[in-house]
Design a protein around this motif. Structure first.
Motif, short mmCIF file in Angstrom:
data_model
loop_
_atom_site.label_atom_id
_atom_site.label_comp_id
_atom_site.label_asym_id
_atom_site.label_seq_id
_atom_site.Cartn_x
_atom_site.Cartn_y
_atom_site.Cartn_z
N ASP A 1 43.20 44.96 47.33
CA ASP A 1 44.07 43.84 47.70
C ASP A 1 44.37 43.03 46.43
OD1 ASP A 1 45.54 42.21 49.36
OD2 ASP A 1 43.85 40.95 49.90
N VAL A 2 45.64 42.96 46.07
CA VAL A 2 46.08 42.25 44.87
C VAL A 2 46.91 41.05 45.31
CG1 VAL A 2 47.40 42.43 42.71
CG2 VAL A 2 46.10 44.41 43.56
N LYS A 3 46.53 39.86 44.82
CA LYS A 3 47.25 38.65 45.21
C LYS A 3 47.64 37.84 43.98
CE LYS A 3 45.16 38.08 49.80
NZ LYS A 3 44.35 37.21 50.68
N ASN A 4 48.93 37.56 43.87
CA ASN A 4 49.48 36.65 42.84
C ASN A 4 49.00 37.00 41.43
OD1 ASN A 4 48.55 34.51 45.40
ND2 ASN A 4 50.70 34.84 44.95
N LEU A 5 49.00 38.28 41.13
CA LEU A 5 48.52 38.75 39.83
C LEU A 5 49.49 38.34 38.72
CD1 LEU A 5 46.37 40.49 38.35
CD2 LEU A 5 47.92 42.43 38.65
N SER B 1 51.89 40.79 44.21
CA SER B 1 50.94 40.96 45.32
C SER B 1 51.24 42.25 46.07
CB SER B 1 51.02 39.79 46.30
OG SER B 1 50.72 38.56 45.67
N PHE B 2 50.19 43.00 46.43
CA PHE B 2 50.32 44.19 47.26
C PHE B 2 48.92 44.62 47.70
CE2 PHE B 2 50.08 45.73 42.87
CZ PHE B 2 49.03 46.66 42.95
N SER B 3 48.86 45.57 48.61
CA SER B 3 47.58 46.13 49.03
C SER B 3 47.72 47.64 49.16
CB SER B 3 47.13 45.51 50.35
OG SER B 3 48.05 45.82 51.38
N ARG C 1 40.84 42.31 44.71
CA ARG C 1 39.62 42.62 45.47
C ARG C 1 39.59 44.11 45.81
NH1 ARG C 1 36.27 38.84 47.07
NH2 ARG C 1 36.85 36.67 46.69
N PHE C 2 38.46 44.73 45.53
CA PHE C 2 38.24 46.13 45.87
C PHE C 2 37.13 46.21 46.90
CE2 PHE C 2 36.24 50.28 45.28
CZ PHE C 2 37.34 51.12 45.27
N GLU C 3 37.47 46.69 48.09
CA GLU C 3 36.54 46.69 49.23
C GLU C 3 35.97 45.29 49.46
OE1 GLU C 3 33.79 49.94 48.23
OE2 GLU C 3 34.80 51.10 49.79
N GLY C 4 36.81 44.29 49.29
CA GLY C 4 36.42 42.91 49.54
C GLY C 4 35.72 42.21 48.39
N LYS C 5 35.39 42.95 47.32
CA LYS C 5 34.68 42.37 46.18
C LYS C 5 35.65 42.02 45.06
CE LYS C 5 30.59 45.20 47.18
NZ LYS C 5 29.72 46.29 46.67
N ARG D 1 30.45 48.02 36.19
CA ARG D 1 30.07 49.41 35.95
C ARG D 1 30.13 50.21 37.25
NH1 ARG D 1 26.68 52.22 32.24
NH2 ARG D 1 25.48 53.90 33.20
N SER D 2 29.66 49.60 38.34
CA SER D 2 29.72 50.26 39.64
C SER D 2 31.15 50.40 40.12
CB SER D 2 28.90 49.46 40.66
OG SER D 2 29.00 50.03 41.94
N LEU D 3 31.96 49.36 39.93
CA LEU D 3 33.36 49.41 40.33
C LEU D 3 34.13 50.47 39.56
CD1 LEU D 3 34.20 45.60 40.66
CD2 LEU D 3 34.26 47.30 42.50
#
Length: 286
Positions: free
Chosen positions: A14-18, A43-45, A81-85, A96-98
């Protein structure tokens, strides 16, 4: 055959106002006198298993979007946000995990591969860095498996990148991106440096891998024909902004914006007996 993504799938990215702005410097002291707004309020998802096509002419900011999302370029503002994070707020260990779950395939397959490393090391290095294999034999077996899945042969692991054609090198790049079993891959013009016949093979490979592994793609391209072939949804970018977004059918068959219509009119007509009217574009108000 094109298979659409599940419209009810949960959102993965989820990308907002980048915003990604670069300073403009002048004078002897190189003072900042303004900013070049490469990406401005985008913005897009992207849902799980979906391909979003980000299309526009060279210089519109689409590659900067892809690299900013992965934190290869620093964002000026906005939220990813990737998977809400939050990607931008992630610590070093979280990033590193992402990075294991978010990979990229570059435009130039030759330039993105270290010419001094054998293919086996190029693909195997991420596995070892992230501790996904416990021995050289296990790494080798995984590398060979990935090579075969990407349409190459096991012994390719022992050769250097310059020994392969452009299409084969891109397959190596795809195998490297796939090695960490990611959920999202940013495809940055992955077919633009290839012959048309090879482009189709690479696009079909990406679709097959998506179906097998449930991958999501952000597919960046200037070519509407390529976008039409592989994407579920399309976002059209102009001058750092998304000016039109919708389903594949809506954007291709019922484009609202003059810029989108101009991009579509530039796609070559396969039937030599049919003439297509080329639409010129003189700019739009932002």
């Amino acid at each position: 055959m094109f298979v659409a993504a599940d419209p009810n799938a949960p959102v993965l990215l989820d990308v907002k106002n980048l915003r990604t702005w670069f300073p403009v410097r002048k004078g002897l002291l190189q003072r900042t006198v303004g900013h070049f707004k490469a990406v401005d309020d985008v913005s897009f998802s992207i849902a799980r298993g979906e391909t979003l096509g980000l299309v526009g002419e060279s210089g519109c900011g689409k590659t900067t979007v892809g690299r900013t999302i992965l934190r290869l370029i620093k964002a000026t503002g906005g939220e990813v946000r990737f998977e809400g994070k939050s990607v931008f707020d992630a610590s070093a260990s979280e990033l590193r995990s992402l990075r294991r779950q978010m990979q990229i395939i570059f435009q130039d397959p030759g330039g993105s591969l270290n010419p001094r490393m054998r293919v086996g090391s190029i693909i195997g290095e991420p596995l070892e860095v992230h501790g996904l294999t416990k021995s050289d034999d296990e790494t080798r077996a995984k590398v060979e498996e990935l090579l075969v899945k990407c349409g190459l042969w096991k012994q390719a692991a022992d050769r250097y990148p310059h020994e392969f054609s452009g299409g084969q090198r891109q397959r190596i790049g795809i195998a490297r991106a796939l090695s960490l079993n990611p959920k999202l891959i940013v495809c940055d013009e992955p077919t633009s440096a290839l012959d048309v016949s090879i482009q189709s093979q690479i696009l079909n490979l990406l679709k097959d891998l998506q179906a097998e592994f449930g991958l999501s793609y952000l597919f960046i391209s200037h070519d509407m024909a390529v976008i039409h072939h592989i994407c579920d949804r399309i976002a059209v970018m102009y001058n750092g902004k998304i000016v039109e977004e919708g389903s594949r059918a809506d954007v291709i068959e019922r484009p609202r914006e003059a810029y989108t219509q101009a991009l579509l009119s530039a796609v070559p007509e396969p039937d030599p007996h049919r003439k297509k009217k080329r639409i010129t574009f003189d700019g739009m108000r932002m």
